[in-house]
Design a protein around this motif. Structure first.
Motif, PDB file in Angstrom:
ATOM      1  N   PRO A   2      51.859  36.919  42.569  1.00 50.37           N
ATOM      2  CA  PRO A   2      51.477  38.529  43.645  1.00 50.37           C
ATOM      3  C   PRO A   2      51.847  39.390  42.355  1.00 50.37           C
ATOM      4  O   PRO A   2      52.747  39.730  41.965  1.00 50.37           O
ATOM      5  N   LYS A   3      50.643  40.228  41.725  1.00 52.75           N
ATOM      6  CA  LYS A   3      51.146  41.080  40.833  1.00 52.75           C
ATOM      7  C   LYS A   3      50.812  42.724  41.303  1.00 52.75           C
ATOM      8  O   LYS A   3      49.950  43.140  42.348  1.00 52.75           O
ATOM      9  N   ALA A   4      52.075  43.789  41.681  1.00 51.98           N
ATOM     10  CA  ALA A   4      52.454  44.989  41.298  1.00 51.98           C
ATOM     11  C   ALA A   4      52.076  46.693  39.967  1.00 51.98           C
ATOM     12  O   ALA A   4      52.105  45.203  39.250  1.00 51.98           O
ATOM     13  N   PHE A  47      45.230  44.042  39.518  1.00 51.45           N
ATOM     14  CA  PHE A  47      46.465  43.732  40.390  1.00 51.45           C
ATOM     15  C   PHE A  47      46.277  43.755  41.901  1.00 51.45           C
ATOM     16  O   PHE A  47      45.359  43.499  42.706  1.00 51.45           O
ATOM     17  N   ASP A  48      47.192  43.282  42.549  1.00 52.71           N
ATOM     18  CA  ASP A  48      47.373  42.892  44.347  1.00 52.71           C
ATOM     19  C   ASP A  48      47.626  43.965  44.889  1.00 52.71           C
ATOM     20  O   ASP A  48      47.300  44.541  45.812  1.00 52.71           O
ATOM     21  N   PHE A  91      39.265  48.462  45.769  1.00 52.13           N
ATOM     22  CA  PHE A  91      40.137  48.501  45.197  1.00 52.13           C
ATOM     23  C   PHE A  91      40.770  47.718  47.331  1.00 52.13           C
ATOM     24  O   PHE A  91      41.108  46.636  47.737  1.00 52.13           O
ATOM     25  N   VAL A  92      40.853  48.907  48.082  1.00 52.07           N
ATOM     26  CA  VAL A  92      41.407  48.503  49.314  1.00 52.07           C
ATOM     27  C   VAL A  92      39.242  47.582  49.875  1.00 52.07           C
ATOM     28  O   VAL A  92      40.456  46.978  50.721  1.00 52.07           O
ATOM     29  N   ALA A  93      39.186  47.802  49.702  1.00 52.12           N
ATOM     30  CA  ALA A  93      37.747  47.556  50.374  1.00 52.12           C
ATOM     31  C   ALA A  93      37.591  46.052  50.423  1.00 52.12           C
ATOM     32  O   ALA A  93      37.546  45.363  50.198  1.00 52.12           O
TER      33      ALA A  93
END
Length: 443
Positions: A2-4, A47-48, A91-93
């Motif tokens: 996962p990428k932050a 990113f995630d 992004f949230v959707a």
């Protein structure tokens, strides 16, 4: 991995602690200046998890987070008038996650991303000066709201973390907003006293927040913000009482309690990426899939699916069962909401979740009615827009329909924001199935 993405600049100063937390949790952490995003040099969509750290953005000259929130809301990032707030909403959707701590929490509140009851990112609550009239720098104990659905807090009951802020008092303007927040469990973290009870008493509640609230989520559970600093408690030795604690319990973990939040979200994202089993060859009518009596070779003797819940072979079951178990333990927020609406025969039929059929694990299925319900990140979004994934889904749906199942797909947003419509669609299909059964029985 996962990428932050961790934003910095304009007075933000907790970005390195944020990055350390994600790296310890097993994620790839990238720190960028906000201007790199605003100027199109870095895309949040690569990113995630998008992260807004603590600090003093723009010196808090107009109030904590106000200037930065306005910059994100109104600063156009493309010729068509798109803003970074538009990108964050997309992004949230797309099923991704946003975390804001302290000043970052203030930014999310001023943007209207929290609590976002109306879904239109209009500010509904605010954060203002501490009731104590002073800057607070102390350790507090928090309790997780059991009604909260956010994966950031999964499995956590209480945690102890520090606060460092002058404007952390959450103000809810009216009783209706307060009731809506509580009814949806969006007040996910509360300040508690020595007995573990929610409290407005100082210093247990260091700022006098309404609802004793230390953190909020949005209705999806994907956007999470809090005033305390979990990134400041990554190792047991960060705690001021660490020496006595080690003497009392020498075998205690060396991890700090704050790290659990970062581990939770990293593991949740990694879990969602577990590979699906490869698509099976298409079966013909002479080789139906069921599991009745098994031969030594692992082939299946066809049985009535109405009477037999096993719908794969023993060999495939051995491969799939661990996936199914893990997926039941780590549902997405949308899957969890829909399961609560389906379980216990609430629609007058029995649904099973994460059930193995042939070489696949389906989200929900009512076997007698041959109806499968799938919940996707976004039906037309990023996950299912990729060619390889689209081809896989098409083959999966084709095979399931060849086996006699009807497949309904819903996006996360549909389930979380219009559950009644989703349930009505499912009920209509069940009614149609029953009518078809009756016609066949009478013919």
């Amino acid at each position: 991995m996962p990428k932050a993405l961790i934003l910095t600049g304009f007075g933000i100063n907790c970005e390195e602690e944020f990055a350390a937390a994600y790296r310890l949790a097993g994620a790839q952490a990238t720190i960028v200046h906000l201007n790199q995003v605003l100027h199109g040099q870095v895309s949040i969509h690569d990113f995630d998890i998008l992260n807004f750290p603590g600090g003093f953005s723009f010196g808090d000259d107009l109030g904590s987070g106000v200037v930065l929130a306005n910059k994100l809301r109104y600063r156009q990032t493309s010729a068509d008038g798109r803003t970074l707030l538009d990108d964050i909403r997309q992004f949230v959707a797309d099923g991704k996650f946003v975390l804001g701590i302290c000043n970052g929490f203030q930014v999310l509140v001023k943007l209207g991303l929290l609590p976002n009851l109306g879904g239109d990112v209009t500010p509904e609550v605010t954060l203002t000066h501490n009731a104590s009239g002073r800057y607070e720098d102390r350790w507090v104990t928090l309790r997780v709201n059991p009604a909260s659905r956010t994966p950031f807090l999964k499995g956590i009951d209480k945690l102890e973390v520090p606060v460092r802020h002058g404007e952390g008092r959450l103000v809810v303007p009216d009783a209706a907003t307060r009731a809506a927040i509580e009814a949806s469990g969006l007040n996910c973290l509360s300040y508690v006293d020595a007995n573990g009870d929610g409290t407005s008493e100082y210093p247990f509640n260091p700022n006098g927040a309404d609802l004793n609230c230390a953190g909020l989520t949005d209705p999806t559970g994907q956007v999470f913000g809090l005033m305390p600093h979990p990134e400041a408690f990554l190792a047991a030795y960060n705690h001021p009482d660490w020496a006595r604690r080690r003497r009392v319990n020498p075998a205690a973990s060396e991890e700090g309690e704050g790290l659990r939040i970062f581990r939770n979200i990293v593991e949740h994202i990694a879990q969602r990426r577990l590979p699906h089993p490869p698509a099976p060859p298409f079966l013909d009518a002479e080789h139906p899939v069921g599991r009745g009596s098994q031969t030594d070779s692992g082939s299946a003797t066809p049985t009535s699916i109405v009477d037999d819940v096993f719908t794969t072979t023993s060999a495939k079951w051995q491969v799939l069962k661990e996936y199914g178990r893990d997926m039941r333990k780590q549902p997405t927020p949308a899957e969890e909401v829909l399961w609560e609406a389906l379980r216990g025969q609430k629609l007058a039929v029995k649904f099973r979740r994460q059930h193995s059929i042939d070489s696949y694990i389906v989200d929900f299925v009512t076997i007698p009615n041959k109806l499968i319900v799938e919940v996707d990140g976004e039906v037309d979004g990023e996950v299912h827009a990729e060619i390889s994934q689209a081809e896989y889904d098409a083959g999966r749906t084709h095979t399931l329909r060849e086996l006699g199942y009807e497949v309904l797909r819903f996006g996360n947003d549909e389930v979380l924001n219009d559950l009644d419509k989703v349930l009505t669609t499912i009920e209509e299909h069940l009614t149609q199935t029953n009518q078809t059964k009756r016609l066949r029985a009478n013919s």
